[in-house]
Design an enzyme around this catalytic site. Structure first.
Site, mmCIF file in Angstrom:
data_model
loop_
_atom_site.group_PDB
_atom_site.id
_atom_site.type_symbol
_atom_site.label_atom_id
_atom_site.label_comp_id
_atom_site.label_asym_id
_atom_site.label_seq_id
_atom_site.Cartn_x
_atom_site.Cartn_y
_atom_site.Cartn_z
ATOM 1 N N ASP A 134 -7.953 60.974 3.583
ATOM 2 C CA ASP A 134 -8.691 60.148 4.473
ATOM 3 C C ASP A 134 -7.898 59.048 5.237
ATOM 4 O OD1 ASP A 134 -11.396 59.274 5.409
ATOM 5 O OD2 ASP A 134 -11.586 57.917 3.564
ATOM 6 N N CYS A 188 -28.780 75.429 1.299
ATOM 7 C CA CYS A 188 -29.535 74.329 1.089
ATOM 8 C C CYS A 188 -31.181 74.730 1.127
ATOM 9 C CB CYS A 188 -29.373 73.108 2.338
ATOM 10 S SG CYS A 188 -28.020 72.172 2.002
ATOM 11 N N CYS A 191 -34.790 72.792 0.901
ATOM 12 C CA CYS A 191 -34.722 71.672 0.199
ATOM 13 C C CYS A 191 -34.541 70.561 1.038
ATOM 14 C CB CYS A 191 -33.601 71.699 -0.794
ATOM 15 S SG CYS A 191 -33.245 70.346 -1.900
ATOM 16 N N CYS A 194 -32.054 65.408 -0.742
ATOM 17 C CA CYS A 194 -31.158 64.343 -0.392
ATOM 18 C C CYS A 194 -31.857 63.184 0.849
ATOM 19 C CB CYS A 194 -29.842 64.964 0.094
ATOM 20 S SG CYS A 194 -30.171 65.911 1.662
ATOM 21 N N CYS A 198 -33.068 58.964 0.402
ATOM 22 C CA CYS A 198 -32.385 57.813 1.126
ATOM 23 C C CYS A 198 -33.023 56.577 1.115
ATOM 24 C CB CYS A 198 -31.811 58.236 2.520
ATOM 25 S SG CYS A 198 -30.917 56.889 3.398
ATOM 26 N N CYS A 214 -26.870 53.582 6.804
ATOM 27 C CA CYS A 214 -26.351 54.120 5.610
ATOM 28 C C CYS A 214 -25.966 52.877 4.693
ATOM 29 C CB CYS A 214 -25.597 55.051 5.846
ATOM 30 S SG CYS A 214 -24.677 55.496 4.018
ATOM 31 N N CYS A 241 -23.400 53.727 -2.187
ATOM 32 C CA CYS A 241 -24.724 54.430 -2.566
ATOM 33 C C CYS A 241 -24.563 55.879 -2.825
ATOM 34 C CB CYS A 241 -25.900 54.131 -1.371
ATOM 35 S SG CYS A 241 -27.210 54.860 -1.766
ATOM 36 N N CYS A 244 -28.317 60.135 -2.140
ATOM 37 C CA CYS A 244 -28.294 61.475 -1.495
ATOM 38 C C CYS A 244 -27.599 62.310 -2.074
ATOM 39 C CB CYS A 244 -27.902 61.461 0.177
ATOM 40 S SG CYS A 244 -26.388 60.830 0.550
ATOM 41 N N CYS A 248 -29.148 65.968 -5.069
ATOM 42 C CA CYS A 248 -28.948 67.277 -4.899
ATOM 43 C C CYS A 248 -28.991 68.096 -6.039
ATOM 44 C CB CYS A 248 -27.595 67.466 -4.237
ATOM 45 S SG CYS A 248 -27.176 69.137 -3.928
#
Length: 376
Positions: A134, A188, A191, A194, A198, A214, A241, A244, A248
């Protein structure tokens, strides 16, 4: 050393160093990712994250970042929580810190091991390497999906069949020709857990996110006052946070992370808002030394804490808010005014406004007093 043997050595050494997943991707450009990034930036969804808009062509193509790269090794470290990630949400007197930030800064932990892995690979098979956690224009999640660590779910984060949503990612670029792994397919299905989880409706559509809504962006990246329309949705989340991620269903296969340096500190599992709101700069730096929380600074952090206090419904916080109304930071004062309007009686709010507004020289804080009087 032949490419297949080099890859086998790489995986063995990665496991020895504590990596939970190690896969290889070819470094070709991704026109689809370049297009998605361009659309994202054109819509202004990067908000104040100006670095995302810098040299976008380098993000979409690893070879634009380093022309000599011949393979990208993507590494994952499981940081699955040992306890319910949502537990502290039910305790309004406490703050909720994102699971990834409850101990040491993962950048420091992982980068050192990536360098050791690169050195081991170079010593056995030759070549040069660069490591990224990152810290450069590298699109880690798409690369991890291409390498087969998982797939990008509808929340845009990586999902692993083995570790659910709880993987730290690191990248090792090498000049060696290594055989790429097959990408993971999307699992996914229908579904949307997530998306529905939020608290601020940050997903305009599946596989799209608007960071400006967000909670992670608002509490970490955003430097100024948080949009008043989004503050209630923040609840008692004071740094990041996980909603989400925690929602899952693939997390049922996840296990608690085994890296002790990343395990949750007891004082960050559910820290008392009353204590955090009283931190001055020196105390903030001491408490969060070595933590990713330290990078946002005291004022932004206390802003978050005061929003959580405003959402608590607990008038017992009023003496603390009274002290923060005179804080040296306008960002903190503005959040304190908003929280006061949520918890004080109209008479108490008007009395505080009469004491503080005349001396207030910050336009944003003056607006908070005016809008607070309208709201109360």
């Amino acid at each position: 050393m032949k490419p297949a043997a080099a890859a086998a050595h790489l995986r063995r050494r990665a496991a020895e160093l504590g990596f939970d997943s190690c896969r290889i991707a070819a470094p070709q450009s991704s026109p689809e990712q370049a297009e998605r990034l361009a659309t994202f930036l054109a819509a202004g969804r990067h908000g104040t994250m100006d670095w995302l808009a810098e040299e976008p062509e380098r993000r979409a193509d690893p070879r634009a970042l380093w022309p000599e790269v011949r393979a990208v090794v993507m590494l994952g470290v499981n940081y699955g929580p040992a306890a319910d990630a949502w537990a502290a949400l039910a305790r309004p007197e406490c703050g909720v810190v994102s699971v990834y930030a409850r101990n040491r800064d993962y950048h420091d932990v992982i980068k050192g091991r990536l360098k050791m892995l690169g050195q081991s690979l170079a010593a056995r098979a030759g070549g040069s390497f660069k490591v990224f956690v990152d810290t450069a224009p590298v699109m880690e999640k798409p690369l991890a999906a291409r390498a087969g660590l998982g797939w990008q779910g509808k929340h845009t984060n990586l999902v692993s069949r083995d570790f659910g949503s709880w993987l730290f990612l690191g990248a090792l670029f090498t000049t060696l020709e290594l055989p790429p792994d097959a990408p993971e397919s999307d699992h996914c299905g229908r579904c949307r857990a997530c998306l529905d989880a939020c608290p601020t409706d940050a997903f305009p559509a599946p596989y799209q996110i608007d960071p400006r809504r967000c909670v992670s962006y608002l509490t970490i990246e955003h430097k100024g006052p948080i949009d008043r329309a989004l503050r209630r949705g923040i609840g008692n989340r004071i740094y990041g946070c996980d909603d989400c991620l925690a929602a899952c269903p693939w997390n049922k296969f996840a296990e608690a992370g085994r890296e002790t340096k990343l395990a949750a500190r007891d004082d960050l599992a559910a820290p008392a808002l009353a204590d955090l709101a009283e931190l001055d700069d020196a105390a903030f730096r001491a408490r969060f030394s070595g933590s990713p929380i330290k990078r946002i600074g005291r004022d932004r952090f206390v802003r978050n804490v005061l929003i959580a206090i405003g959402n608590s419904g607990d008038a017992g916080f009023l003496p603390i808010l009274a002290r923060r109304l005179g804080d040296g930071s306008a960002l903190v004062r503005g959040a304190a005014v908003w929280a006061l309007a949520r918890l004080a009686t109209p008479d108490a709010f008007d009395a505080a406004r009469a004491r503080h507004l005349a001396a207030e020289n910050d336009a944003n804080v003056r607006d908070e007093w005016r809008l607070g009087a309208d709201d109360i």
